[in-house]
Design a protein around this motif. Structure first.
Motif, short mmCIF file in Angstrom:
data_model
loop_
_atom_site.label_atom_id
_atom_site.label_comp_id
_atom_site.label_asym_id
_atom_site.label_seq_id
_atom_site.Cartn_x
_atom_site.Cartn_y
_atom_site.Cartn_z
N GLY A 62 19.80 -3.60 2.93
CA GLY A 62 20.80 -3.54 3.98
C GLY A 62 20.95 -2.19 4.66
N SER A 63 20.16 -1.21 4.22
CA SER A 63 20.31 0.16 4.76
C SER A 63 19.43 0.42 5.98
CB SER A 63 19.96 1.19 3.69
OG SER A 63 18.56 1.14 3.40
N ASN A 64 18.44 -0.43 6.21
CA ASN A 64 17.45 -0.22 7.28
C ASN A 64 16.53 0.98 7.01
OD1 ASN A 64 16.35 -1.35 9.65
ND2 ASN A 64 17.27 0.26 10.91
N VAL A 65 16.54 1.46 5.77
CA VAL A 65 15.63 2.54 5.36
C VAL A 65 14.41 1.91 4.71
CG1 VAL A 65 15.34 4.54 3.84
CG2 VAL A 65 17.51 4.20 5.06
N PRO A 66 13.21 2.12 5.26
CA PRO A 66 12.01 1.48 4.70
C PRO A 66 11.67 1.97 3.30
CG PRO A 66 11.60 2.28 6.93
CD PRO A 66 12.90 2.88 6.48
N LEU A 67 11.17 1.04 2.48
CA LEU A 67 10.66 1.36 1.14
C LEU A 67 9.14 1.43 1.19
CD1 LEU A 67 10.83 1.62 -1.98
CD2 LEU A 67 10.81 -0.89 -2.06
N ILE A 68 8.61 2.59 0.85
CA ILE A 68 7.17 2.82 0.82
C ILE A 68 6.74 3.04 -0.63
CG2 ILE A 68 5.26 4.23 1.70
CD1 ILE A 68 6.85 2.75 3.90
N ILE A 69 5.60 2.45 -1.00
CA ILE A 69 5.06 2.62 -2.36
C ILE A 69 3.89 3.59 -2.30
CG2 ILE A 69 3.95 1.46 -4.31
CD1 ILE A 69 6.92 0.69 -3.87
N ASN A 70 3.89 4.56 -3.20
CA ASN A 70 2.83 5.54 -3.25
C ASN A 70 1.58 4.97 -3.95
OD1 ASN A 70 1.66 8.10 -5.09
ND2 ASN A 70 2.09 8.57 -2.97
N ASP A 71 0.46 5.05 -3.29
CA ASP A 71 -0.87 4.75 -3.86
C ASP A 71 -1.20 3.27 -4.09
OD1 ASP A 71 -1.20 7.50 -3.96
OD2 ASP A 71 -1.07 7.64 -6.14
N ARG A 72 -0.24 2.50 -4.63
CA ARG A 72 -0.58 1.20 -5.19
C ARG A 72 -0.23 0.04 -4.26
NH1 ARG A 72 -2.03 1.36 -10.78
NH2 ARG A 72 -2.39 -0.85 -10.34
N VAL A 73 -1.27 -0.56 -3.67
CA VAL A 73 -1.07 -1.71 -2.80
C VAL A 73 -0.57 -2.91 -3.60
CG1 VAL A 73 -2.24 -3.33 -1.23
CG2 VAL A 73 -2.81 -0.90 -1.16
N ASP A 74 -1.05 -3.05 -4.84
CA ASP A 74 -0.61 -4.18 -5.67
C ASP A 74 0.89 -4.12 -5.95
OD1 ASP A 74 -1.02 -1.91 -7.26
OD2 ASP A 74 -1.77 -3.03 -8.99
N VAL A 75 1.41 -2.93 -6.18
CA VAL A 75 2.84 -2.77 -6.42
C VAL A 75 3.63 -3.05 -5.14
CG1 VAL A 75 4.67 -1.15 -7.08
CG2 VAL A 75 2.50 -1.16 -8.33
N ALA A 76 3.11 -2.58 -4.01
CA ALA A 76 3.76 -2.85 -2.73
C ALA A 76 3.85 -4.35 -2.46
CB ALA A 76 3.00 -2.15 -1.60
N LEU A 77 2.78 -5.06 -2.78
CA LEU A 77 2.77 -6.52 -2.61
C LEU A 77 3.73 -7.19 -3.59
CD1 LEU A 77 -1.07 -7.06 -2.15
CD2 LEU A 77 0.68 -7.65 -0.46
N ALA A 78 3.73 -6.71 -4.82
CA ALA A 78 4.55 -7.33 -5.87
C ALA A 78 6.04 -7.29 -5.53
CB ALA A 78 4.30 -6.64 -7.21
N VAL A 79 6.49 -6.20 -4.93
CA VAL A 79 7.93 -6.05 -4.64
C VAL A 79 8.25 -6.31 -3.17
CG1 VAL A 79 8.20 -4.42 -6.54
CG2 VAL A 79 7.84 -3.55 -4.22
N ASP A 80 7.22 -6.69 -2.39
CA ASP A 80 7.38 -6.89 -0.95
C ASP A 80 8.02 -5.66 -0.30
OD1 ASP A 80 7.18 -8.17 1.51
OD2 ASP A 80 9.12 -9.18 1.31
N ALA A 81 7.40 -4.52 -0.55
CA ALA A 81 7.86 -3.26 0.05
C ALA A 81 7.55 -3.25 1.54
CB ALA A 81 7.18 -2.08 -0.64
N ASP A 82 8.11 -2.29 2.24
CA ASP A 82 7.86 -2.17 3.68
C ASP A 82 6.50 -1.56 3.99
OD1 ASP A 82 10.48 -3.08 4.84
OD2 ASP A 82 11.19 -1.50 3.50
N GLY A 83 5.89 -0.94 2.98
CA GLY A 83 4.58 -0.36 3.22
C GLY A 83 4.07 0.41 2.03
N VAL A 84 2.96 1.10 2.27
CA VAL A 84 2.28 1.86 1.22
C VAL A 84 1.82 3.19 1.79
CG1 VAL A 84 -0.05 0.92 1.68
CG2 VAL A 84 0.54 1.64 -0.64
#
Length: 208
Positions: A62-84
């Motif tokens: 709800g903050s409109n602040v994107p969540l980016i995951i460092n290095d790991r595309v699998d982790v980004a996919l697992a948590v449906d992050a905004d990017g990597v």
């Protein structure tokens, strides 16, 4: 297309801190005005990384602040992050983009002018210029860009640039004067006694 103002004050979590501390830091920093958050975990424990990312995602909801995951595309996919955010030894950007799709954010660290030039044709949204100054949180520095290097990078890049490495309140104005899109900080916020005060001080300098 991402709003490039979201790169302005980019918080990278300190993987030396435990989950509870990271959640507390991110919560305070987001309240005080950080514009993007990257979760970093360098110890190779994927389950711990996913758990940490999920905790931070809840904070950012709800903050409109994107969540980016460092290095790991699998982790980004697992948590449906905004990017990597990828390093030079991580999954190639082309594959990351294929896996994540066109709507996710893909960032890439560049540590030399040659890497910056090569990155211009890659399917990435922004480049992390590392390391601008000496830093205690990154010990494997290949190249220290400095302010002159940042200016040269700006002249060469069509992609937004985010500066990281040794950036604090004393040099933020000089760094931003090069025309870059934003700064990424770790200890200058994460290790401060008063996270809100530190974040607000950056926001004031960055006119956020």
């Amino acid at each position: 297309m991402i709003d490039t103002t979201q790169y302005r004050l980019y918080l990278v979590t300190d993987d030396r801190q435990d989950d509870a501390t990271i959640v507390d830091v991110v919560s305070q920093a987001v309240t005080a005005g950080v514009t993007m958050v990257q979760v970093r975990e360098k110890h190779g424990d994927v389950r711990a990384f996913i758990n940490r990312a999920q905790l931070v995602k809840q904070v950012l909801s709800g903050s409109n602040v994107p969540l980016i995951i460092n290095d790991r595309v699998d982790v980004a996919l697992a948590v449906d992050a905004d990017g990597v955010h990828l390093g030079q030894s991580d999954m190639p950007a082309e594959f990351a983009r294929q896996l994540l799709g066109p709507d996710k954010i893909v960032g890439l660290t560049v540590e030399s002018m040659a890497q910056l030039q090569q990155a211009q044709s890659l399917p990435v949204d922004y480049l992390g210029i590392s390391s601008v100054f000496a830093t205690t949180t990154k010990t494997d520095i290949c190249h220290q860009w400095g302010l002159k290097g940042l200016l040269s990078a700006m002249a060469e890049s069509q992609l937004p640039l985010v500066a990281i490495g040794g950036i604090d309140l004393s040099n933020t104005k000089q760094v931003m004067a090069t025309g870059i899109a934003g700064i990424a900080v770790v200890s200058a916020i994460c290790q401060q006694e008063d996270v809100v005060l530190a974040t607000r001080a950056f926001c004031q300098l960055l006119k956020l």
